[in-house]
Scaffold this active site. Sequence first.
Site, short mmCIF file in Angstrom:
data_model
loop_
_atom_site.label_atom_id
_atom_site.label_comp_id
_atom_site.label_asym_id
_atom_site.label_seq_id
_atom_site.Cartn_x
_atom_site.Cartn_y
_atom_site.Cartn_z
N ARG A 74 0.85 -1.19 0.00
CA ARG A 74 0.00 0.00 0.00
C ARG A 74 0.89 1.24 0.00
O ARG A 74 1.71 1.42 0.90
CB ARG A 74 -0.91 0.01 1.22
CG ARG A 74 -1.76 1.27 1.32
CD ARG A 74 -2.66 1.28 2.56
NE ARG A 74 -3.27 2.61 2.68
CZ ARG A 74 -3.23 3.35 3.78
NH1 ARG A 74 -2.63 2.91 4.87
NH2 ARG A 74 -3.79 4.54 3.80
N HIS A 118 -2.99 10.90 1.06
CA HIS A 118 -2.41 10.65 2.38
C HIS A 118 -1.78 11.95 2.87
O HIS A 118 -0.58 12.04 3.10
CB HIS A 118 -1.38 9.52 2.31
CG HIS A 118 -1.11 8.87 3.64
ND1 HIS A 118 -1.15 7.50 3.84
CD2 HIS A 118 -0.79 9.39 4.85
CE1 HIS A 118 -0.86 7.22 5.10
NE2 HIS A 118 -0.63 8.37 5.73
N GLU A 163 -7.33 8.30 6.67
CA GLU A 163 -7.61 8.92 7.97
C GLU A 163 -8.15 10.35 7.86
O GLU A 163 -7.49 11.32 8.27
CB GLU A 163 -6.35 8.89 8.85
CG GLU A 163 -5.88 7.49 9.15
CD GLU A 163 -4.69 7.46 10.12
OE1 GLU A 163 -4.25 8.54 10.56
OE2 GLU A 163 -4.20 6.36 10.43
N ASN A 298 -6.85 1.51 10.32
CA ASN A 298 -5.53 1.84 10.87
C ASN A 298 -5.67 1.84 12.39
O ASN A 298 -6.30 2.74 12.96
CB ASN A 298 -5.07 3.21 10.39
CG ASN A 298 -4.81 3.25 8.90
OD1 ASN A 298 -4.88 2.23 8.21
ND2 ASN A 298 -4.51 4.43 8.39
N TYR A 300 -3.86 1.60 16.24
CA TYR A 300 -2.66 1.69 17.07
C TYR A 300 -2.98 1.53 18.55
O TYR A 300 -2.23 0.87 19.28
CB TYR A 300 -1.95 3.03 16.83
CG TYR A 300 -1.39 3.14 15.43
CD1 TYR A 300 -0.16 2.58 15.11
CD2 TYR A 300 -2.12 3.74 14.41
CE1 TYR A 300 0.34 2.64 13.82
CE2 TYR A 300 -1.62 3.81 13.11
CZ TYR A 300 -0.39 3.26 12.83
OH TYR A 300 0.10 3.31 11.54
N GLU A 364 -3.03 -0.31 8.45
CA GLU A 364 -1.87 0.13 9.21
C GLU A 364 -1.96 -0.47 10.61
O GLU A 364 -3.02 -0.43 11.23
CB GLU A 364 -1.79 1.66 9.36
CG GLU A 364 -1.48 2.43 8.10
CD GLU A 364 -1.35 3.94 8.37
OE1 GLU A 364 -1.06 4.32 9.53
OE2 GLU A 364 -1.55 4.71 7.42
#
Length: 456
Positions: A74, A118, A163, A298, A300, A364
């Site tokens: 990606r 992005h 995002e 994504n 985290y 991600e």
Amino acid sequence: MIFPENFVWGAATASYQIEGAAKEDGRGQSIWDTFSRTAGKVVGGDTGDVACDHYHRYADDVKLMRELNLAAYRFSIAWPRVQPTGSGAINPAGLDFYDRLLDELLKAEISPYVTLYHWDLPQPLEDQGGWATRDTAYRFAEYAAAVHARLGDRVEHWATLNEPWVSAFLGYGNGVHAPGRTDPAAAMRAAHHLLLGHGLAARQLRAAGARSLMLVVNAAPVLTAAQVNDPPAEPSKADAAAVRRIDALLNRQFLDPALRGVYPAEVLAAAERNGGTAHILDGDLTLINAPVDLIGVNYYNPCIVESAPGTPADPAWPGSDDVAFTSVDAPRTAMGWPVVPTGLSRLLVRLSRDYPQVGLMVTENGAAYEDVVESGRVHDADRLAYLDSHLRAAHDAVRQGADLRGYLVWSLLDNFEWAEGYRRRFGIVHVDYDTQARTPKDSALWYRDVIARNGL
């Protein structure tokens, strides 16, 4: 612990973070070029001018991907490289680079997953108001169509935005990302116009024959601290209301319009208190609700909140009055983020339950740690453990019924980590920024073997 047949394994990067060549072959200026040159905005005064020099070293980087068994890569297209002013004439030399990259990837039998935005908005568009103005959404759709016209014969998988919450609320709300504005009303408008751009671009791409479309979000479970280690824990009525409101601002603000064609009531209330809703025009939600095939996730860490009457809204969270953002006792990465793998399984199961019409891909997931090269090796045990635990959480989500199609580690390479500059390293491959030497870390070699066996 085996993943489903045809599960997609890969890695992810972003254009401004790795490409460099900021002034070559007709590339225009982006908001991150401007922001990184503004005193005090980026740690160390770092910029993406050179980054990982991927623009010149892409062939070697693709060879490295192949050696690590990656089946998917990606990457994002730099809008200012393709369309220097954000509108009008296309720069053929900019698309030539992505032509060359795609040819290398396909020769190595690596599937490209292309992200169209992005965060590197052309500066001339920001000078005209950026994402806070409606016109930017239409310029984005035109750019998307131009990229597909050149590259669509070799790309099956397209993501519109990466995002949008970050673009809107860190870029226009608290100003810690480009373009560095601190205007909650502009942030709310930017969020809507990003969604509008997504819907317009998705329709353009689909009409041109794109087979697989995706919206990538930084989704996270919103929890009280007690719920992190005790999921059945019942929060107080006030805490439950805080959780629901922040979940609306973080997750449902983007997923509900894109997948259901509606805004949550909490988002509309936040917009009314921050500039009003006049920017949401009749028919916008129909345009935004363009069918997609996948949601890119994504992940985290979770978002931990509690009710706190009298607390003013966080600048990055218009509408978060009377809510405190807290934390949880857990190991932390170099970014200070708590390591909570169960948050990923909880999130994936919830998304498949709430939005069953789309598949999921982890686009991600990764961690920054303090890495040291010793005798040609990087023994990044903490990162390896982080990835192992999150893959186990992903597998558990699949076991519970989540429609998870693949996993892309963040990131392939150490890179320019936005406002953190070069001091934070997320890569599974170490980059020496003085020599540009690449050194696969222990986590990369471990990941290579995970892919080979399709599991843990």
